[in-house]
Motif scaffolding. Sequence first.
Motif, mmCIF file in Angstrom:
data_model
loop_
_atom_site.group_PDB
_atom_site.id
_atom_site.type_symbol
_atom_site.label_atom_id
_atom_site.label_comp_id
_atom_site.label_asym_id
_atom_site.label_seq_id
_atom_site.Cartn_x
_atom_site.Cartn_y
_atom_site.Cartn_z
ATOM 1 N N GLU A 176 -11.327 4.792 -0.131
ATOM 2 C CA GLU A 176 -9.978 4.816 -0.040
ATOM 3 C C GLU A 176 -9.329 5.889 -0.814
ATOM 4 N N ARG B 54 0.481 4.047 0.892
ATOM 5 C CA ARG B 54 0.165 4.883 1.929
ATOM 6 C C ARG B 54 0.948 4.354 3.100
ATOM 7 N N ARG C 196 -1.640 -0.800 -3.681
ATOM 8 C CA ARG C 196 -2.523 0.164 -3.405
ATOM 9 C C ARG C 196 -2.111 1.549 -3.777
ATOM 10 N N SER D 158 -7.236 9.058 0.887
ATOM 11 C CA SER D 158 -6.199 8.589 1.529
ATOM 12 C C SER D 158 -5.043 8.217 0.717
ATOM 13 N N ASP E 127 0.920 -1.188 0.165
ATOM 14 C CA ASP E 127 0.176 0.190 0.043
ATOM 15 C C ASP E 127 0.863 1.270 0.113
#
Length: 82
Positions: free
Chosen positions: A59, A27, A47, A62, A25
Amino acid sequence: GNFMDLADFPHLRVLNLRDTDVTGDIRDICENDFPALGNLRLPESVRGGMNYKFHSFTEVPSVMHAIHRLLQRNPNLFVRFD
C-alpha cells in the motif's frame, strides 16, 4: 465517520482532524475534492494520515502517490500552522 464526508464543504480552508477518530483513506481525495483547502492534518486512523502505520508494503506506493498529487496541488498542504 469518514473524513471524506467533509468534501461536501468546498470552502474549507483548514481541515485539522488530528485528534479525532475519523477514518478513511487519503487515496480517496480526488482532484475536485476540498478545492480551497490550504492545510490538512489527518489522524493515524486515516490511511496516509499523520503517524499512519502501513499494514503492508504493497500500500506504500499508492499512498505516496496520493500524497504527491496533493502536494502538487498545494505544496504547503501538510505544513503545520498552529
